[in-house]
Motif scaffolding. Sequence first.
Motif, mmCIF file in Angstrom:
data_model
loop_
_atom_site.group_PDB
_atom_site.id
_atom_site.type_symbol
_atom_site.label_atom_id
_atom_site.label_comp_id
_atom_site.label_asym_id
_atom_site.label_seq_id
_atom_site.Cartn_x
_atom_site.Cartn_y
_atom_site.Cartn_z
ATOM 1 N N GLN A 1 0.848 -1.193 0.000
ATOM 2 C CA GLN A 1 0.000 0.000 0.000
ATOM 3 C C GLN A 1 0.888 1.249 0.000
ATOM 4 O OE1 GLN A 1 -3.301 -0.306 2.943
ATOM 5 N NE2 GLN A 1 -2.416 -2.301 3.469
ATOM 6 N N ASP A 2 0.233 2.408 0.089
ATOM 7 C CA ASP A 2 0.975 3.672 0.192
ATOM 8 C C ASP A 2 1.392 3.841 1.648
ATOM 9 O OD1 ASP A 2 2.025 6.204 0.117
ATOM 10 O OD2 ASP A 2 0.334 7.116 -0.943
ATOM 11 N N TRP A 3 2.455 3.149 2.016
ATOM 12 C CA TRP A 3 2.854 3.094 3.420
ATOM 13 C C TRP A 3 3.357 4.436 3.933
ATOM 14 C CZ3 TRP A 3 8.125 3.888 4.246
ATOM 15 C CH2 TRP A 3 8.956 3.720 3.131
ATOM 16 N N ARG A 4 3.888 5.252 3.055
ATOM 17 C CA ARG A 4 4.333 6.589 3.492
ATOM 18 C C ARG A 4 3.141 7.442 3.900
ATOM 19 N NH1 ARG A 4 7.814 5.180 -0.674
ATOM 20 N NH2 ARG A 4 10.050 5.219 -0.108
ATOM 21 N N ALA A 5 2.032 7.351 3.144
ATOM 22 C CA ALA A 5 0.821 8.085 3.516
ATOM 23 C C ALA A 5 0.251 7.557 4.823
ATOM 24 C CB ALA A 5 -0.224 7.981 2.395
ATOM 25 N N MET A 6 0.367 6.255 5.042
ATOM 26 C CA MET A 6 -0.098 5.678 6.307
ATOM 27 C C MET A 6 0.737 6.208 7.473
ATOM 28 S SD MET A 6 -0.719 1.776 4.987
ATOM 29 C CE MET A 6 -1.599 1.144 6.409
ATOM 30 N N GLY A 7 2.028 6.400 7.255
ATOM 31 C CA GLY A 7 2.868 6.978 8.293
ATOM 32 C C GLY A 7 2.472 8.407 8.611
ATOM 33 N N GLN A 8 2.109 9.168 7.590
ATOM 34 C CA GLN A 8 1.648 10.538 7.820
ATOM 35 C C GLN A 8 0.323 10.535 8.594
ATOM 36 O OE1 GLN A 8 1.474 12.102 3.826
ATOM 37 N NE2 GLN A 8 3.697 12.225 3.639
ATOM 38 N N ALA A 9 -0.554 9.586 8.256
ATOM 39 C CA ALA A 9 -1.826 9.467 8.976
ATOM 40 C C ALA A 9 -1.596 9.067 10.426
ATOM 41 C CB ALA A 9 -2.727 8.455 8.271
ATOM 42 N N ALA A 10 -0.580 8.231 10.655
ATOM 43 C CA ALA A 10 -0.253 7.826 12.020
ATOM 44 C C ALA A 10 0.162 9.028 12.850
ATOM 45 C CB ALA A 10 0.856 6.773 11.991
ATOM 46 N N ARG A 11 1.001 9.879 12.279
ATOM 47 C CA ARG A 11 1.415 11.089 12.991
ATOM 48 C C ARG A 11 0.208 11.989 13.285
ATOM 49 N NH1 ARG A 11 5.294 13.859 16.127
ATOM 50 N NH2 ARG A 11 4.476 15.969 16.172
ATOM 51 N N CYS A 12 -0.683 12.134 12.332
ATOM 52 C CA CYS A 12 -1.884 12.956 12.541
ATOM 53 C C CYS A 12 -2.762 12.382 13.648
ATOM 54 C CB CYS A 12 -2.674 13.074 11.240
ATOM 55 S SG CYS A 12 -1.867 14.073 9.980
ATOM 56 N N ARG A 13 -2.863 11.063 13.718
ATOM 57 C CA ARG A 13 -3.667 10.414 14.763
ATOM 58 C C ARG A 13 -3.094 10.714 16.153
ATOM 59 N NH1 ARG A 13 -7.415 6.724 16.133
ATOM 60 N NH2 ARG A 13 -6.881 4.926 17.427
ATOM 61 N N VAL A 14 -1.782 10.692 16.257
ATOM 62 C CA VAL A 14 -1.142 11.049 17.522
ATOM 63 C C VAL A 14 -1.427 12.499 17.881
ATOM 64 C CG1 VAL A 14 1.104 11.455 18.610
ATOM 65 C CG2 VAL A 14 0.664 9.304 17.426
ATOM 66 N N ASP A 15 -1.272 13.406 16.912
ATOM 67 C CA ASP A 15 -1.502 14.827 17.183
ATOM 68 C C ASP A 15 -2.934 15.095 17.638
ATOM 69 O OD1 ASP A 15 1.033 15.907 16.752
ATOM 70 O OD2 ASP A 15 0.726 16.032 14.588
ATOM 71 N N ARG A 16 -3.880 14.356 17.098
ATOM 72 C CA ARG A 16 -5.290 14.585 17.451
ATOM 73 C C ARG A 16 -5.659 14.021 18.816
ATOM 74 N NH1 ARG A 16 -6.320 12.840 12.124
ATOM 75 N NH2 ARG A 16 -7.091 10.860 12.948
ATOM 76 N N HIS A 17 -5.088 12.867 19.178
ATOM 77 C CA HIS A 17 -5.635 12.142 20.320
ATOM 78 C C HIS A 17 -4.648 11.770 21.428
ATOM 79 C CE1 HIS A 17 -9.274 11.716 18.009
ATOM 80 N NE2 HIS A 17 -8.675 11.024 17.070
ATOM 81 N N PHE A 18 -3.358 11.795 21.174
ATOM 82 C CA PHE A 18 -2.450 11.144 22.120
ATOM 83 C C PHE A 18 -1.295 12.015 22.608
ATOM 84 C CE2 PHE A 18 -4.328 7.529 19.773
ATOM 85 C CZ PHE A 18 -4.858 6.831 20.846
ATOM 86 N N ARG A 19 -1.429 13.310 22.582
ATOM 87 C CA ARG A 19 -0.380 14.162 23.150
ATOM 88 C C ARG A 19 -0.487 14.145 24.673
ATOM 89 N NH1 ARG A 19 2.708 17.957 20.666
ATOM 90 N NH2 ARG A 19 2.668 17.974 18.387
ATOM 91 N N TRP A 20 0.657 13.975 25.338
ATOM 92 C CA TRP A 20 0.662 13.884 26.795
ATOM 93 C C TRP A 20 0.005 15.088 27.446
ATOM 94 C CZ3 TRP A 20 0.699 9.862 29.476
ATOM 95 C CH2 TRP A 20 1.601 8.814 29.330
ATOM 96 N N GLU A 21 0.290 16.285 26.946
ATOM 97 C CA GLU A 21 -0.185 17.480 27.636
ATOM 98 C C GLU A 21 -1.712 17.527 27.716
ATOM 99 O OE1 GLU A 21 1.438 18.801 23.502
ATOM 100 O OE2 GLU A 21 1.918 17.352 25.082
ATOM 101 N N VAL A 22 -2.377 16.995 26.700
ATOM 102 C CA VAL A 22 -3.845 16.973 26.706
ATOM 103 C C VAL A 22 -4.360 15.880 27.634
ATOM 104 C CG1 VAL A 22 -5.902 16.620 25.294
ATOM 105 C CG2 VAL A 22 -3.972 17.930 24.385
ATOM 106 N N LEU A 23 -3.764 14.697 27.543
ATOM 107 C CA LEU A 23 -4.247 13.564 28.325
ATOM 108 C C LEU A 23 -3.986 13.753 29.820
ATOM 109 C CD1 LEU A 23 -3.125 10.709 25.932
ATOM 110 C CD2 LEU A 23 -5.461 11.426 26.391
ATOM 111 N N VAL A 24 -2.840 14.315 30.192
ATOM 112 C CA VAL A 24 -2.548 14.530 31.604
ATOM 113 C C VAL A 24 -3.461 15.610 32.188
ATOM 114 C CG1 VAL A 24 -0.785 15.230 33.263
ATOM 115 C CG2 VAL A 24 -0.179 13.719 31.385
ATOM 116 N N GLN A 25 -3.769 16.608 31.398
ATOM 117 C CA GLN A 25 -4.706 17.624 31.876
ATOM 118 C C GLN A 25 -6.079 17.010 32.157
ATOM 119 O OE1 GLN A 25 -4.946 21.046 29.336
ATOM 120 N NE2 GLN A 25 -6.513 22.059 30.560
ATOM 121 N N GLN A 26 -6.537 16.133 31.277
ATOM 122 C CA GLN A 26 -7.802 15.441 31.505
ATOM 123 C C GLN A 26 -7.721 14.559 32.752
ATOM 124 O OE1 GLN A 26 -8.317 13.332 27.831
ATOM 125 N NE2 GLN A 26 -9.018 15.124 26.695
ATOM 126 N N GLN A 27 -6.591 13.909 32.943
ATOM 127 C CA GLN A 27 -6.417 13.046 34.103
ATOM 128 C C GLN A 27 -6.464 13.860 35.398
ATOM 129 O OE1 GLN A 27 -2.550 11.162 34.617
ATOM 130 N NE2 GLN A 27 -3.550 9.237 35.185
#
Length: 380
Positions: free
Chosen positions: A326-352
């Motif tokens: 597949q277009d694995w490079r595009a999947m890598g870019q999507a992976a980075r976007c998924r982290v930026d949207r949902h998994f940054r420590w500063e957002v999750l720790v604030q919620q915690q």
Amino acid sequence: MHLCDVTMFYTAHGGGVRRYLRAKRRWASNQEGARYTLLTPGERVAKRGNHWLLPAPMLPFSHGYRFPLRRAPWIKTLVEMAPDVIEAGDPYRLARAALTAADRLGVPVTAFMHSDLPRFVEQRFGDWAGRRAQTYLLNLYSAFDAVQVPSLGLANRMRALGLNNVVWQPLGVDADRFDPALRHSVVREWMNLADDVRLLVFAGRYAREKNIDILLDAMRLLGKDYQLLLIGPDMPPSNLSNVKAYSEFCDSVQLARFLASADALVHAGDQETFGLIVLEGMASGLPAIGVRGGALPELITPEVGVLAQPRDAASLAQAVRDLFAQDWRAMGQAARCRVDRHFRWEVLVQQQHAFYRALQAGTFKHESYVQASEISHAGF
């Protein structure tokens, strides 16, 4: 608010729990009115800023972990610290110490379920041992005001077993440290790789539940067009020409460079309660190959990677081939976007910390929190 974490799951040589605790400490240091203290085992009594250590013997073959034998010193120290909320990060003696200290102080106490003890025990000793571990865990965790778990699957499984005080708390990643911009050709040059060879990477402990043997069998099937870099203390040397082991402690700076310079992350483990290394790979711009087991399917969606059958080297090898078809490079870019949207420590720790404040104020109610079964995977 003064929060104190107490756990035996902390060593100087990294690990997911250590990264979680350091993220909390870093966040609290920048918040007015937030105070953070960490209490862990060490060689001797010591205090390093807000990190306190009490002596405990080393566990053999445990990569640096220590196991406290007596609870009394830990209870005494926790009471002297006088935190507003206590969090226990392991299900052993320090969890009981946290419960006793919280009771004496009259403060709330929560636990974080970093490992799936019943499944861990079952894999090593059989069904009967797994059932006994399950009974032990339910009896222990039912005494806490709340139990945090990092994945939806684990939250739902614990509720199905009768543990009703479960809170879903995902872990995060330092998305500034793990960055696709760190990619560098020196890694491939060091490994003497041709341009058309795809570089896979895995980092972690050499432990049975990581299924390194399955990963090596998959590499044997994949052959010379794929190369695997194994990173972690005590990684064994391999006689396979397409596998290279970096068997030393790798700090986050080194790890971030290695990850960003690979083409994909691969993980054969099927018992992960979360899978921080997958998230760090995704933050580094890598698509991910994992298995349908543990928490990995919650992180590796079809947009960012491919899943294989658990403990099946042929299926894992085919998943690698399918990803690079597949277009694995595009999947890598999507992976980075998924982290930026949902998994940054500063957002999750604030919620915690909002959860901690509710515990401290006495306003936390389990039924007021969204049940994990009602949360859409697609919406997260």
